[in-house]
Design a protein around this motif. Structure first.
Motif, short mmCIF file in Angstrom:
data_model
loop_
_atom_site.label_atom_id
_atom_site.label_comp_id
_atom_site.label_asym_id
_atom_site.label_seq_id
_atom_site.Cartn_x
_atom_site.Cartn_y
_atom_site.Cartn_z
N THR A 265 0.86 -1.18 0.00
CA THR A 265 0.00 0.00 0.00
C THR A 265 0.90 1.23 0.00
N THR A 266 0.31 2.38 -0.20
CA THR A 266 1.12 3.61 -0.23
C THR A 266 1.83 3.85 1.10
N GLU A 267 1.26 3.34 2.21
CA GLU A 267 1.92 3.48 3.52
C GLU A 267 3.24 2.72 3.59
N LEU A 268 3.42 1.76 2.70
CA LEU A 268 4.60 0.89 2.70
C LEU A 268 5.64 1.31 1.67
N VAL A 269 5.48 2.51 1.11
CA VAL A 269 6.37 2.99 0.06
C VAL A 269 7.08 4.26 0.53
N ALA A 270 8.38 4.28 0.33
CA ALA A 270 9.19 5.48 0.60
C ALA A 270 9.96 5.81 -0.68
N LEU A 271 9.73 7.00 -1.22
CA LEU A 271 10.39 7.39 -2.46
C LEU A 271 11.48 8.41 -2.21
N ASP A 272 12.63 8.18 -2.85
CA ASP A 272 13.77 9.09 -2.77
C ASP A 272 14.10 9.41 -1.31
N ALA A 273 14.16 8.34 -0.52
CA ALA A 273 14.34 8.47 0.92
C ALA A 273 15.75 8.09 1.33
N ASP A 274 16.27 8.83 2.29
CA ASP A 274 17.54 8.47 2.92
C ASP A 274 17.18 7.66 4.16
N LEU A 275 17.28 6.35 4.03
CA LEU A 275 16.90 5.47 5.14
C LEU A 275 18.09 5.02 5.98
N SER B 298 5.02 8.73 -7.89
CA SER B 298 4.24 8.72 -6.65
C SER B 298 4.20 7.32 -6.05
N ALA B 299 3.83 7.27 -4.77
CA ALA B 299 3.67 5.99 -4.10
C ALA B 299 2.54 5.19 -4.76
N GLU B 300 1.50 5.88 -5.19
CA GLU B 300 0.38 5.19 -5.85
C GLU B 300 0.85 4.50 -7.13
N GLU B 301 1.73 5.15 -7.87
CA GLU B 301 2.24 4.56 -9.10
C GLU B 301 3.06 3.31 -8.79
N VAL B 302 3.89 3.37 -7.75
CA VAL B 302 4.69 2.20 -7.35
C VAL B 302 3.76 1.06 -6.95
N VAL B 303 2.75 1.35 -6.15
CA VAL B 303 1.81 0.31 -5.72
C VAL B 303 1.17 -0.36 -6.93
N GLY B 304 0.74 0.42 -7.91
CA GLY B 304 0.13 -0.15 -9.11
C GLY B 304 1.09 -1.04 -9.87
#
Length: 168
Positions: free
Chosen positions: A6-16, A136-142
């Motif tokens: 889900t979008t809650e499980l996606v981090a884009l361009d993140a320094d983790l 977007s996170a939505e695009e990744v989820v799809g």
């Protein structure tokens, strides 16, 4: 069955973080924060125990840390497009795409099925490029749902009526 990602499980361009331990910790945190695990610490520990057995870095800048864990209450797939690449032990260098597959402790078949479906998709250059380009996170989820949860097979067509019109 609810969505694996889900979008809650996606981090884009993140320094983790600077290393795989930090990245896995943050991805485990996403899974726990979304209510899919009882605790990030236990999930992180189980994922790192699996990581200690064999590196999960794949060629092409991809990492797929994964585990079965008693902490996981719902099979989940977390994803990060990393702002700073992190070494997951791949022969060609660090990863900028990281997935965490978190499966319930007794989810052997589901865990392996998901891992296989994802690995198959990740050898396709166009799929990897689409993850890197997603806006977007939505695009990744799809994108990810399309490969790990393929659409159900269409229902069989209804049989054709073969009855004769009453004049024969």
């Amino acid at each position: 069955m609810s969505a694996l990602i889900t979008t809650e499980l996606v981090a884009l361009d993140a320094d983790l973080g600077q290393d795989k331990d930090a990245v896995v910790r943050r991805l485990a945190g996403l899974v726990a924060a979304s209510g899919r695990a009882t605790g990030a610490d236990d999930l992180h520990a189980d994922a790192m125990a699996r990581e200690a057995k064999a590196a999960t870095g794949l060629p092409g800048g991809i990492a797929i840390p994964h585990c079965r864990s008693a902490a996981v209450t719902q099979a989940s797939l977390a994803f990060a497009r990393l702002d700073a690449k992190v070494d997951f032990g791949a022969p060609d260098g660090p990863a900028d795409l990281a997935f965490l597959i978190a499966a319930p402790e007794h989810g052997d078949a589901d865990h392996l099925t998901l891992l296989t479906a994802l690995a198959r998709a990740l050898v396709r250059p166009e799929f990897v490029a689409s993850l890197r380009a997603a806006g977007s996170a939505e695009e990744v989820v799809g994108l990810v749902q399309d490969v790990v949860s393929p659409p159900e097979a269409p229902a069989a067509p209804a049989p054709q009526a073969t009855g004769a019109s009453g004049g024969e």
